[in-house]
Design a protein around this motif. Structure first.
Motif: not given
Length: 232
Positions: A177-189
């Motif tokens: 289980g976990g979570v991904d957090i996108a940092l804008g639209d550049s693909g980084f997170g």
């Protein structure tokens, strides 16, 4: 080996920042570079056989209660994930983690096994929840094989006559289980991940070529990770 993994992680971090890869939070591939805490149990599930005529066997047979515990470790981890859809993906990880096994109970303070190097080959299928924003929780599960290398008798086991120890490779399952957090639209997170493994390897102890003890262990580690991600 740990230095090799750190170099690989740095190489991956450099590679994912190159202009040739167009980043997108909707991309098919995601690469993660993580710091990972491996928190195993290592307790004895069952004593499968014991030679009470040996020094080790007779010593253990005289105790009222004995058990074992594997130490925790922190290692770098590389994860690669492929998205079939925005909600469904598969992920594999690459890391090596090293542990030793000490006694507890009446064996408290003893050193049983040293330098247990583990490669946890894991493949999980994941389902991502679309929350309508940059935060995407997920759950997953899948098979795992723990490949064990280079284990050695601990100082206490050696003192009791053990000259070789062999821990088995182990097939089990991982829940995730976990979570991904996108940092804008550049693909980084950013990524936070937790896995619970269910593994029961066996350990065989030998003295002068004779097996004097065989035990099954609840390795069952929690594997907690945090780090950066790039999706493209």
């Amino acid at each position: 080996m740990r230095k090799t993994m750190m170099l690989a992680a740095l190489a991956a971090a450099t590679a994912i920042t190159t202009p040739a890869m167009a980043g997108s939070p909707e991309g098919k591939i995601q690469v993660k570079v993580l710091g990972t805490a491996v928190l195993p149990d290592g307790g004895i599930d069952k004593v499968k056989s014991i030679d009470t005529t040996s020094t080790l066997g007779s010593t253990l047979a005289s105790l009222n209660q004995f058990d074992t515990k594997a130490n925790d470790n922190v290692v770098p981890t590389l994860a690669i994930e492929y998205f079939f859809t925005n909600n469904v993906s598969v992920e594999t990880i690459c890391c090596f983690t090293q542990h030793h096994v000490n006694g507890t109970g009446d064996l408290a303070g003893t050193n049983i096994v040293n330098h247990v190097l583990i490669l946890p080959a894991t493949l999980t299928a994941k389902y991502h929840l679309d929350m309508g924003g940059p935060i995407k929780p997920y759950i997953g599960a899948g098979p795992s094989i723990f490949f064990v290398f280079d284990e050695k008798p601990g100082t206490t086991a050696k003192a009791l006559g053990v000259d070789r120890v062999k821990m088995s490779n182990s097939l089990g399952v991982a829940l995730q289980g976990g979570v991904d957090i996108a940092l804008g639209d550049s693909g980084f997170g950013l990524s936070l991940d937790a896995k619970k493994y269910f593994m029961k390897p066996t350990a065989k102890f030998y003295a002068s070529g004779t097996k004097v003890l065989e035990t099954k262990h609840d390795l069952d580690p929690w594997v907690l990770s945090a780090g950066v991600a790039y999706r493209f």
